[in-house]
Write an enzyme that holds these catalytic residues in place. Structure first.
Site, PDB file in Angstrom:
ATOM      1  N   GLY B 485       0.795  -1.234   0.000  1.00 60.40           N
ATOM      2  CA  GLY B 485       0.000   0.000   0.000  1.00 60.40           C
ATOM      3  C   GLY B 485       0.819   1.272   0.000  1.00 60.40           C
ATOM      4  O   GLY B 485       0.282   2.358   0.223  1.00 60.40           O
ATOM      5  N   ARG B 525      11.887   0.945   4.783  1.00 61.56           N
ATOM      6  CA  ARG B 525      12.440   2.228   4.360  1.00 61.56           C
ATOM      7  C   ARG B 525      11.547   3.045   3.451  1.00 61.56           C
ATOM      8  O   ARG B 525      11.772   4.238   3.270  1.00 61.56           O
ATOM      9  CB  ARG B 525      13.784   2.012   3.650  1.00 61.56           C
ATOM     10  CG  ARG B 525      13.673   1.223   2.339  1.00 61.56           C
ATOM     11  CD  ARG B 525      15.026   1.097   1.648  1.00 61.56           C
ATOM     12  NE  ARG B 525      15.498   2.360   1.137  1.00 61.56           N
ATOM     13  CZ  ARG B 525      15.147   2.873  -0.047  1.00 61.56           C
ATOM     14  NH1 ARG B 525      14.332   2.208  -0.838  1.00 61.56           N
ATOM     15  NH2 ARG B 525      15.622   4.036  -0.441  1.00 61.56           N
ATOM     16  N   LYS B 711       8.178   6.875  10.838  1.00 62.07           N
ATOM     17  CA  LYS B 711       9.216   5.880  11.083  1.00 62.07           C
ATOM     18  C   LYS B 711       8.826   4.614  10.318  1.00 62.07           C
ATOM     19  O   LYS B 711       7.655   4.397  10.040  1.00 62.07           O
ATOM     20  CB  LYS B 711       9.292   5.532  12.570  1.00 62.07           C
ATOM     21  CG  LYS B 711       9.863   6.633  13.452  1.00 62.07           C
ATOM     22  CD  LYS B 711       9.831   6.240  14.921  1.00 62.07           C
ATOM     23  CE  LYS B 711      10.420   7.370  15.774  1.00 62.07           C
ATOM     24  NZ  LYS B 711      10.193   7.150  17.220  1.00 62.07           N
ATOM     25  N   GLY B 712       9.813   3.784  10.021  1.00 62.32           N
ATOM     26  CA  GLY B 712       9.506   2.493   9.421  1.00 62.32           C
ATOM     27  C   GLY B 712       8.642   1.682  10.377  1.00 62.32           C
ATOM     28  O   GLY B 712       8.803   1.761  11.591  1.00 62.32           O
ATOM     29  N   VAL B 713       7.703   0.921   9.808  1.00 62.22           N
ATOM     30  CA  VAL B 713       6.788   0.165  10.676  1.00 62.22           C
ATOM     31  C   VAL B 713       6.702  -1.315  10.321  1.00 62.22           C
ATOM     32  O   VAL B 713       6.110  -2.085  11.053  1.00 62.22           O
ATOM     33  CB  VAL B 713       5.360   0.751  10.641  1.00 62.22           C
ATOM     34  CG1 VAL B 713       5.373   2.183  11.144  1.00 62.22           C
ATOM     35  CG2 VAL B 713       4.751   0.676   9.239  1.00 62.22           C
ATOM     36  N   GLU B 715       8.733  -4.007   9.966  1.00 66.00           N
ATOM     37  CA  GLU B 715       9.507  -5.162  10.407  1.00 66.00           C
ATOM     38  C   GLU B 715       9.399  -5.481  11.898  1.00 66.00           C
ATOM     39  O   GLU B 715       9.288  -6.642  12.277  1.00 66.00           O
ATOM     40  CB  GLU B 715      10.983  -4.959  10.013  1.00 66.00           C
ATOM     41  CG  GLU B 715      11.173  -5.080   8.519  1.00 66.00           C
ATOM     42  CD  GLU B 715      12.552  -4.661   8.059  1.00 66.00           C
ATOM     43  OE1 GLU B 715      12.855  -3.459   8.147  1.00 66.00           O
ATOM     44  OE2 GLU B 715      13.324  -5.528   7.644  1.00 66.00           O
TER      45      GLU B 715
END
Lengths: 161, 762
Positions: B485, B525, B711-713, B715
């Site tokens: 998405g 990322r 922020k990256g979410v 992993e």
């Protein structure tokens, strides 16, 4: 090896094709008829990405031979929307973000549509067990189940009108 | 800075994704959905042996089969020297990747590719595989990681000498590398400790389990120009690897990304594309290759299984004063397990004075591991977070309280070096503590477990273009395959900057010839780094739009402001002009200097760290050993959710994968080193009826380095579940499960050991 002539109905339209004896229905849909919405995830009936409806019953098209379609009525993901009008399950999948990669989505939508053809009042547990033959690795199923139950509510409201 | 967009209209809403309709009507083109005129079908012949010298390959009979157009083996690929590749996610070596795609001299695992064939139909290609004669000399093999470390273990590579030990070894080994991280004085720490516990945990390899098998269609023209249409986590990664493995220039390859049917790290490297290119080159026709599920299990992924030895020393008050971790990770047939991040993530959530971490990267006769969601972290964290729970019980301290006491905060120096900033860990503990889930009553055989997790998140290289169309709509071109998405997020960020509605922005994932370089979709990322490139491209467009308005009004560009998608005079002094909408300016673009567009290429820095705390309730069936997940709540610091529904989706998906890892999933090898369960029937991933609804709590500690705080979410949600489930089982029935998966037979056996079953006669 001579090919077999098959006369069938796909998404409401009369269809004829030639196929080899060993070709699965999924092979025929994807490679002979260009209906690539049904996906191959396992070719062993475990993942449900190739789900179609045959005479009202959900079927893994990878476990059915192309020749078996003779005289049957087949529904695939390509026939679930009516023209430009999405089926409530499709609309609710979009609204609930019930797809991430979207690969399992056609199979889920076909299976869920078949569920709602059967009942407009599925419980969460019924929906979970009905869809247990469809694998999704992205969503954890939460939003898929919500989308299906919400689609059922919409269809109940439409039916009551 | 986040403050420049303090009133958000689009970011934080939940619009329908731009590619959604195509995906619910079956029209989206995934890897296997593309055809090229005149194309052939390619298939791979794979080794049935775990370890065997390839004495000869004879394709004469196969080539005589009508319809067969080409056969390739390792002899058709250039010999590549050992060279570290920084192309995919996690360590890889070009030579090893080449040998992994096509075995050279030795087959190193069951399923290792030894030859490939192209024919006019899939059935003929399949038939031809049986006609390719491979003569093997079967060699002793080794599957288990500790067996592979033994001095007398069968060696996979004669030229592999353990790195990171002094003096340099003189004998080759299956231990590719030893790494270590130390902080403080570990011996003094344990001396100071009042309670010490030492435990050993193990995990099994698990596959990423994307539902779409690997697939590609390629064409090599007689002038060497290559087109690749394939499903991957990065078209630029595919291009770079294929150029190297085929020995051609990067500019000769155009890689077009298909829609991708899941990856989770497993599509951050290539398997089929180089083989298809070699076949296409040889046959002079396009070639399509699609794996079946068995090939996916035998020949690709998975992530490492590992051994995790944890020793914790604490004061009675719960302060941990010494923490030691030894990790042994399976790399598969070539070096490069994620033991490095495993080492770094294990204790990263905690502020510990004395730490010793040692990791071993170990090859064995298994498929080369591939990245899988927070590579390495779930394995070490299963051990550490389980051991913390055991320590909490020993100390009679609430496990959440124990974590609070030792939690990393801004300024905490990690054992692996960096000092943390922008840490949202304590906030996740606080939110978990106050969540109604913690108050829910538990019945017999029911238990609750909590566990936390950390993942770095990365930024990196991204490029994006923002093109204003004549009617005032915008096209965004970026280069990271949309795996969950992300196109929606890109369009939302661009719409926010441009001040136009979301549905006036169309995002496109471009091929390698349509957009500047993008590192792949991985490391959580894309929303951060590529989102930053998109935002900056849109911001450059806004600068240009203001300049055009200034030109139309004949005032200084400084006197123009951009507000709600319109140019307005900055104040009374600027003059009195009616606002110019983006569409007004776009319409006049030809007369004010030409097309309005901007392209941005960046190397994004400052990805915020990801922290999560999960709460899991289970019920154990003592008769069967089956574990039912009753309720699950995942709390995560997400920075700021751009599209909250897709953030929730990432969290829920990670949790579900973690639950599968905890309870069912594993690679099972027979005594000949052949994979026993290469299918979804026997390798059981969670299905809808296994799962409850998955509650998510998004804590927002904005990342100041991202324009909207993201922020990256993707992993970190897979890091806590294994320990959360194990801790819940221990709480439910008092049985500590230290070996994954905690499958019914294993749990049943553990329960029997705890309470020996009475004989019928008693």
């Amino acid at each position: 090896m001579s090919k077999h002539h098959v006369t069938t109905t796909i998404n409401g339209e009369p269809m004829e094709y030639l196929c080899e004896a060993q070709q699965t229905m999924l092979d025929v849909l994807r490679d002979e008829l260009g209906l690539t919405g049904s996906k191959e995830g396992c070719s062993s009936g475990d993942c449900g990405a190739c789900t179609i409806i045959v005479d009202g019953n959900i079927t893994c098209s990878c476990l059915m031979l192309g020749v078996e379609a003779e005289g049957r009525k087949i529904e695939t993901i390509e026939g679930i929307a009516q023209g430009d009008r999405l089926h409530p399950v499709q609309q609710k999948f979009l609204e609930h973000a019930a797809l991430q990669c979207g690969f399992c989505t056609p199979g889920f939508i076909v299976a869920a549509k078949a569920l709602l053809d059967t009942t407009l009042n599925p419980t969460e547990e019924e929906a979970r067990y009905w869809l247990a033959g469809n694998l999704c690795r992205c969503t954890g199923y939460d939003k898929i189940i919500r989308a299906v139950l919400d689609a059922a509510a919409v269809m109940r409201a439409e039916a009551g009108r | 800075m986040a403050s420049s967009y303090d009133t958000l209209k689009v970011v934080g809403t939940r619009p329908i994704r731009p590619d959604g309709v195509d995906k619910v009507i079956g029209r989206a083109a995934f890897g296997a959905d593309m055809v090229m005129p005149g194309m052939l079908w390619g298939k791979v012949k794979r080794s049935p042996h775990a370890h065997a010298r390839i004495k000869s390959i004879n394709a004469d009979k196969a080539l005589k089969l009508p319809g067969v157009k080409a056969v390739v083996t390792a002899a058709d690929f250039p010999s590549i020297p050992s060279e570290e590749a920084f192309v995919g996610e996690g360590p890889m070596n070009f030579r090893d990747l080449s040998r992994n795609c096509m075995a050279q001299d030795k087959a190193l695992y069951d399923g290792h590719a030894v030859a490939a064939v192209a024919a006019t139909s899939s059935a003929i290609a399949e038939e031809a595989l049986d006609l390719i004669e491979v003569e093997y000399e079967v060699l002793p093999h080794v599957i288990d990681v500790e067996a592979a470390m033994a001095d007398d273990a069968p060696l996979l590579h004669d030229d592999l000498f353990t790195q990171g030990v002094e003096p340099k070894p003189t004998r080759p080994s299956n231990i590719a590398k030893k790494i270590g991280f130390n902080k403080g004085d570990i011996a003094a720490g344990f001396k100071e400790a009042e309670v010490v516990i030492e435990r050993r945990y193990t995990t099994q390899p698990v596959h990423q389990g994307y539902i779409e098998p690997h697939a590609c269609v390629v064409s090599v023209a007689t002038d060497g120009q290559c087109t690749i249409f394939s499903s991957s986590q990065g078209q630029f990664m595919v291009r770079a690897y294929c150029a190297k493995l085929l020995g051609t220039d990067i500019a000769n390859i155009r890689a077009i990304p298909s829609e991708i049917g899941g990856g989770f790290g497993g599509k951050t490297l290539v398997y089929l594309e180089p083989l298809a290119l070699a076949l296409s080159k040889k046959a002079g026709r396009p070639v399509k290759m699609v794996m079946n599920r068995e090939e996916v299990f035998r020949g690709t992924g998975p992530t490492s299984g590992g051994v995790i030895e944890v020793k914790l020393g604490a004061k009675r008050d719960g302060h941990i004063v010494a923490a030691q971790l030894v990790l042994k990770y399976q790399a598969g047939a070539f070096p490069g397990s994620p033991v490095g991040p495993g080492c770094m993530c294990g204790f990263a959530m905690y502020d510990l004075p004395n730490v010793s971490i040692t990791g071993y990267d170990v090859v064995s006769n298994r498929p080369k591991v591939a990245a899988y969601r927070a590579p390495g972290a779930p394995i070490s964290s299963f051990g550490v977070e389980s051991c913390l729970d055991e320590l909490a019980r020993e100390l009679r301290i609430d496990p959440l309280k124990l974590r609070e006491l030792n939690a990393a905060k801004d300024g905490t120096k990690t054992a692996h070096g960096p000092t943390f900033v922008n840490v949202g860990y304590v906030q996740t503990l606080e939110a978990a503590k106050n969540h109604p889930h913690m108050q829910q009553k538990l019945g017999p055989n029911q238990g609750r477990g909590i566990a936390s997790g950390f993942w770095f998140n990365i930024g990196g290289e991204s490029s994006a273009g923002c093109f204003i169309n004549e009617d005032g709509t915008a096209t965004i071109v970026e280069g990271c395959p949309d795996i969950g998405g992300s196109r929606a997020g890109m369009a939302m960020m661009a719409a926010e900057v441009l001040g136009i509605p979301y549905d006036r922005v169309r995002p496109v994932v471009g091929d390698t010839a349509s957009v500047g370089f993008n590192f792949l979709t991985g490391g959580s990322r894309v929303t951060f780094a590529t989102g930053m490139a998109v935002t900056q491209a849109a911001e450059k467009v806004v600068v240009e739009l203001k300049r055009r308005a200034a030109m139309i009004w004949d005032i200084s560009p400084d006197a123009v402001e951009w507000k709600d998608g319109m140019a307005v005079p900055a104040g009374a002094n600027a003059g009195n002009f009616d606002p110019l909408s983006l569409a007004d300016i776009a319409l006049k673009a030809g007369r004010t200097g030409g097309p309005i567009s901007a392209e941005v290429s960046i190397n994004a820095q400052g990805a915020g760290p990801g922290f999560a705390t999960h709460i899991c309730d289970v019920e154990v069936d003592p008769e069967t050993g089956r574990v039912k997940i009753l309720r699950y709540t995942a709390v995560q610091d997400v920075g700021r959710a751009i599209h909250p529904a897709y953030v929730e989706g990432q969290i829920q998906g990670g949790v579900a994968q973690g639950i599968g890892w905890a309870l069912n999933e594993e690679y099972i090898y027979d005594r000949n080193g052949r994979l026993d369960n290469p299918g979804f029937l026997d390798y059981r991933i969670p299905v809808a009826s296994d799962m409850p609804m998955l509650e998510t709590v998004m804590v927002e500690v904005p990342n100041p380095r991202h324009p909207f705080g993201a922020k990256g979410v993707g992993e970190v949600p897979i890091v806590p579940p294994m320990a959360a489930v194990a801790n819940a089982i221990a709480d439910a029935v008092g049985t500590r499960m230290r070996d994954l998966p905690m499958s019914p037979p294993k749990l049943r056996a553990a329960l029997d050991e705890q309470n020996p079953p009475r004989m019928a006669a008693e």
